[in-house]
Scaffold this motif. Structure first.
Motif, PDB file in Angstrom:
ATOM      1  N   VAL A   5       2.329  -5.860 -13.587  1.00 23.50           N
ATOM      2  CA  VAL A   5       2.891  -5.435 -14.877  1.00 23.50           C
ATOM      3  C   VAL A   5       2.576  -3.964 -15.122  1.00 23.50           C
ATOM      4  O   VAL A   5       3.435  -3.191 -15.575  1.00 23.50           O
ATOM      5  CB  VAL A   5       2.343  -6.311 -16.022  1.00 23.50           C
ATOM      6  CG1 VAL A   5       2.694  -5.713 -17.379  1.00 23.50           C
ATOM      7  CG2 VAL A   5       2.900  -7.732 -15.911  1.00 23.50           C
ATOM      8  N   ALA A   6       1.335  -3.559 -14.823  1.00 22.29           N
ATOM      9  CA  ALA A   6       0.947  -2.160 -15.021  1.00 22.29           C
ATOM     10  C   ALA A   6       1.793  -1.219 -14.168  1.00 22.29           C
ATOM     11  O   ALA A   6       2.166  -0.120 -14.620  1.00 22.29           O
ATOM     12  CB  ALA A   6      -0.537  -1.982 -14.690  1.00 22.29           C
ATOM     13  N   LEU A   7       2.121  -1.648 -12.944  1.00 27.66           N
ATOM     14  CA  LEU A   7       2.958  -0.818 -12.078  1.00 27.66           C
ATOM     15  C   LEU A   7       4.385  -0.719 -12.607  1.00 27.66           C
ATOM     16  O   LEU A   7       5.009   0.347 -12.552  1.00 27.66           O
ATOM     17  CB  LEU A   7       2.955  -1.383 -10.659  1.00 27.66           C
ATOM     18  CG  LEU A   7       1.636  -1.202  -9.899  1.00 27.66           C
ATOM     19  CD1 LEU A   7       1.602  -2.081  -8.659  1.00 27.66           C
ATOM     20  CD2 LEU A   7       1.445   0.265  -9.515  1.00 27.66           C
ATOM     21  N   LEU A   8       4.906  -1.823 -13.123  1.00 24.60           N
ATOM     22  CA  LEU A   8       6.241  -1.786 -13.719  1.00 24.60           C
ATOM     23  C   LEU A   8       6.240  -0.905 -14.967  1.00 24.60           C
ATOM     24  O   LEU A   8       7.204  -0.167 -15.219  1.00 24.60           O
ATOM     25  CB  LEU A   8       6.699  -3.197 -14.062  1.00 24.60           C
ATOM     26  CG  LEU A   8       6.989  -4.106 -12.860  1.00 24.60           C
ATOM     27  CD1 LEU A   8       7.243  -5.537 -13.328  1.00 24.60           C
ATOM     28  CD2 LEU A   8       8.174  -3.601 -12.049  1.00 24.60           C
ATOM     29  N   GLU A   9       5.167  -0.978 -15.741  1.00 24.73           N
ATOM     30  CA  GLU A   9       5.057  -0.106 -16.918  1.00 24.73           C
ATOM     31  C   GLU A   9       4.995   1.359 -16.492  1.00 24.73           C
ATOM     32  O   GLU A   9       5.580   2.231 -17.153  1.00 24.73           O
ATOM     33  CB  GLU A   9       3.822  -0.483 -17.728  1.00 24.73           C
ATOM     34  CG  GLU A   9       3.955  -1.819 -18.442  1.00 24.73           C
ATOM     35  CD  GLU A   9       2.697  -2.206 -19.195  1.00 24.73           C
ATOM     36  OE1 GLU A   9       2.806  -2.679 -20.337  1.00 24.73           O
ATOM     37  OE2 GLU A   9       1.589  -2.064 -18.621  1.00 24.73           O
ATOM     38  N   ARG A  10       4.303   1.628 -15.408  1.00 28.66           N
ATOM     39  CA  ARG A  10       4.244   2.995 -14.867  1.00 28.66           C
ATOM     40  C   ARG A  10       5.645   3.470 -14.481  1.00 28.66           C
ATOM     41  O   ARG A  10       6.053   4.586 -14.797  1.00 28.66           O
ATOM     42  CB  ARG A  10       3.308   3.011 -13.652  1.00 28.66           C
ATOM     43  CG  ARG A  10       3.450   4.204 -12.716  1.00 28.66           C
ATOM     44  CD  ARG A  10       2.857   5.461 -13.261  1.00 28.66           C
ATOM     45  NE  ARG A  10       2.760   6.471 -12.214  1.00 28.66           N
ATOM     46  CZ  ARG A  10       2.790   7.784 -12.436  1.00 28.66           C
ATOM     47  NH1 ARG A  10       2.895   8.242 -13.669  1.00 28.66           N
ATOM     48  NH2 ARG A  10       2.695   8.638 -11.439  1.00 28.66           N
ATOM     49  N   GLY A  11       6.392   2.600 -13.801  1.00 28.74           N
ATOM     50  CA  GLY A  11       7.764   2.954 -13.431  1.00 28.74           C
ATOM     51  C   GLY A  11       8.636   3.175 -14.641  1.00 28.74           C
ATOM     52  O   GLY A  11       9.489   4.072 -14.662  1.00 28.74           O
ATOM     53  N   CYS A  12       8.423   2.369 -15.663  1.00 29.23           N
ATOM     54  CA  CYS A  12       9.198   2.537 -16.898  1.00 29.23           C
ATOM     55  C   CYS A  12       8.887   3.889 -17.538  1.00 29.23           C
ATOM     56  O   CYS A  12       9.781   4.564 -18.037  1.00 29.23           O
ATOM     57  CB  CYS A  12       8.886   1.391 -17.860  1.00 29.23           C
ATOM     58  SG  CYS A  12       9.847   1.425 -19.393  1.00 29.23           S
ATOM     59  N   ASP A  72       0.833  -1.214   0.000  1.00 29.73           N
ATOM     60  CA  ASP A  72       0.000   0.000   0.000  1.00 29.73           C
ATOM     61  C   ASP A  72       0.864   1.260   0.000  1.00 29.73           C
ATOM     62  O   ASP A  72       0.547   2.240  -0.690  1.00 29.73           O
ATOM     63  CB  ASP A  72      -0.924   0.003   1.214  1.00 29.73           C
ATOM     64  CG  ASP A  72      -2.015  -1.056   1.130  1.00 29.73           C
ATOM     65  OD1 ASP A  72      -2.297  -1.537   0.009  1.00 29.73           O
ATOM     66  OD2 ASP A  72      -2.573  -1.418   2.189  1.00 29.73           O
ATOM     67  N   TYR A  73       1.947   1.229   0.781  1.00 36.00           N
ATOM     68  CA  TYR A  73       2.849   2.385   0.793  1.00 36.00           C
ATOM     69  C   TYR A  73       3.521   2.550  -0.570  1.00 36.00           C
ATOM     70  O   TYR A  73       3.624   3.666  -1.098  1.00 36.00           O
ATOM     71  CB  TYR A  73       3.913   2.218   1.877  1.00 36.00           C
ATOM     72  CG  TYR A  73       3.426   2.439   3.285  1.00 36.00           C
ATOM     73  CD1 TYR A  73       2.712   3.585   3.623  1.00 36.00           C
ATOM     74  CD2 TYR A  73       3.698   1.509   4.297  1.00 36.00           C
ATOM     75  CE1 TYR A  73       2.274   3.793   4.931  1.00 36.00           C
ATOM     76  CE2 TYR A  73       3.262   1.711   5.601  1.00 36.00           C
ATOM     77  CZ  TYR A  73       2.548   2.850   5.903  1.00 36.00           C
ATOM     78  OH  TYR A  73       2.115   3.065   7.193  1.00 36.00           O
ATOM     79  N   TYR A  74       3.988   1.439  -1.129  1.00 36.04           N
ATOM     80  CA  TYR A  74       4.623   1.512  -2.447  1.00 36.04           C
ATOM     81  C   TYR A  74       3.645   2.030  -3.501  1.00 36.04           C
ATOM     82  O   TYR A  74       4.001   2.855  -4.346  1.00 36.04           O
ATOM     83  CB  TYR A  74       5.129   0.140  -2.874  1.00 36.04           C
ATOM     84  CG  TYR A  74       6.340  -0.375  -2.132  1.00 36.04           C
ATOM     85  CD1 TYR A  74       7.394   0.467  -1.799  1.00 36.04           C
ATOM     86  CD2 TYR A  74       6.442  -1.723  -1.772  1.00 36.04           C
ATOM     87  CE1 TYR A  74       8.514  -0.016  -1.122  1.00 36.04           C
ATOM     88  CE2 TYR A  74       7.554  -2.214  -1.108  1.00 36.04           C
ATOM     89  CZ  TYR A  74       8.584  -1.364  -0.783  1.00 36.04           C
ATOM     90  OH  TYR A  74       9.686  -1.845  -0.123  1.00 36.04           O
ATOM     91  N   LEU A  75       2.426   1.517  -3.449  1.00 34.90           N
ATOM     92  CA  LEU A  75       1.429   1.935  -4.431  1.00 34.90           C
ATOM     93  C   LEU A  75       1.162   3.430  -4.332  1.00 34.90           C
ATOM     94  O   LEU A  75       1.065   4.123  -5.355  1.00 34.90           O
ATOM     95  CB  LEU A  75       0.129   1.152  -4.207  1.00 34.90           C
ATOM     96  CG  LEU A  75      -1.018   1.467  -5.172  1.00 34.90           C
ATOM     97  CD1 LEU A  75      -0.624   1.152  -6.609  1.00 34.90           C
ATOM     98  CD2 LEU A  75      -2.279   0.697  -4.782  1.00 34.90           C
ATOM     99  N   LYS A  76       1.053   3.927  -3.106  1.00 35.25           N
ATOM    100  CA  LYS A  76       0.835   5.362  -2.931  1.00 35.25           C
ATOM    101  C   LYS A  76       2.013   6.152  -3.489  1.00 35.25           C
ATOM    102  O   LYS A  76       1.828   7.142  -4.213  1.00 35.25           O
ATOM    103  CB  LYS A  76       0.639   5.695  -1.448  1.00 35.25           C
ATOM    104  CG  LYS A  76       0.344   7.170  -1.187  1.00 35.25           C
ATOM    105  CD  LYS A  76       0.011   7.433   0.285  1.00 35.25           C
ATOM    106  CE  LYS A  76      -0.330   8.907   0.504  1.00 35.25           C
ATOM    107  NZ  LYS A  76      -0.728   9.182   1.899  1.00 35.25           N
ATOM    108  N   GLY A  77       3.221   5.707  -3.181  1.00 32.66           N
ATOM    109  CA  GLY A  77       4.400   6.390  -3.704  1.00 32.66           C
ATOM    110  C   GLY A  77       4.451   6.357  -5.214  1.00 32.66           C
ATOM    111  O   GLY A  77       4.796   7.357  -5.863  1.00 32.66           O
TER     112      GLY A  77
END
Length: 234
Positions: free
Chosen positions: A130-137, A92-97
């Protein structure tokens, strides 16, 4: 006041004054960026992980400072600084960040949902990962691009994520551009084999050379590092 950093007493005085400055900026002026600096000060200078964790936690929860959300996520995922180990809360913390634009948080959130590590006690939601990794990319995080490329190289059968070499190439190429040597090696092989892109031996050799140059540069700093061409991410 001028400090002589060759003198131990001057260094100590400087660090104490730095701590006072950060505490004032955080607790009295309530500046989130200074609160994060205070957390870093407590963590790296004072080695007081419990207090650092409390500062990061408050700065994330109350002030939505993205880097602090990433840091308290790190503390929570392993139970550091007397934080209770809780992978779900860490996520949850990671997602918020991540949602606030912290690419490192996107990486860790994505890995929690896609990792094969059986010690990670959280429900696997590969598509969201995968969507979160794509967001980071998209935030130019080389490892996010590299890991999501690796996912598309092989696919995840149990999650109905199909192998997609075109996406693997796209993300791998960006990871390479951002300085990930393993991604450069993968891109080289994709060009050599014509996977995800048109076969081009010249470009294959170009990216192979680039990967080796990156490897050699790192070896100068870390002599024990070995290089495996075409290494696929976990």
């Amino acid at each position: 006041m001028a400090y002589d950093f060759k003198e131990e007493k001057d260094v100590k005085e400087f660090l104490e004054n730095l701590g006072i400055e950060y505490r004032f900026g955080c607790y009295h002026e309530k500046k989130p960026e200074v609160c994060h600096l205070l957390g870093d000060y407590l963590e790296s200078i004072k080695k007081d992980y419990e207090k650092a964790g409390k500062v990061y936690k408050t700065n994330c929860e109350d002030y939505s400072f993205p880097r602090s959300c990433y840091k308290i996520g790190n503390y929570t995922v392993i139970g550091k600084g007397k934080q209770k180990e809780d992978h779900g809360l860490a996520f949850d913390y990671y997602l918020k960040g991540c949602n606030l634009g912290e690419a490192d948080a996107c990486l860790n959130a994505g890995l929690l949902l896609t990792s094969k590590n059986t010690n990670v006690q959280i429900e696997k939601k590969h598509a969201q990962g995968v969507a979160l990794l794509e967001r980071g990319c998209s935030l130019n995080h080389a490892y996010c691009c590299h890991f999501v490329s690796g996912i598309f190289i092989s696919g995840i059968e149990e999650a109905s994520i199909s192998k997609n070499m075109e996406k693997a190439f796209k993300y791998g190429q960006k990871a390479c551009e951002l300085g990930n040597m393993y991604a450069c090696a993968n891109v080289s092989q994709m060009y050599m084999r014509g996977e995800g892109t048109a076969k081009n031996l010249e470009l294959g050799e170009k990216f192979k050379k680039l990967a080796i140059e990156m490897r050699d540069e790192i070896v100068k700093k870390k002599p024990t590092l070995t290089f495996q061409q075409g290494t696929k991410p976990v």
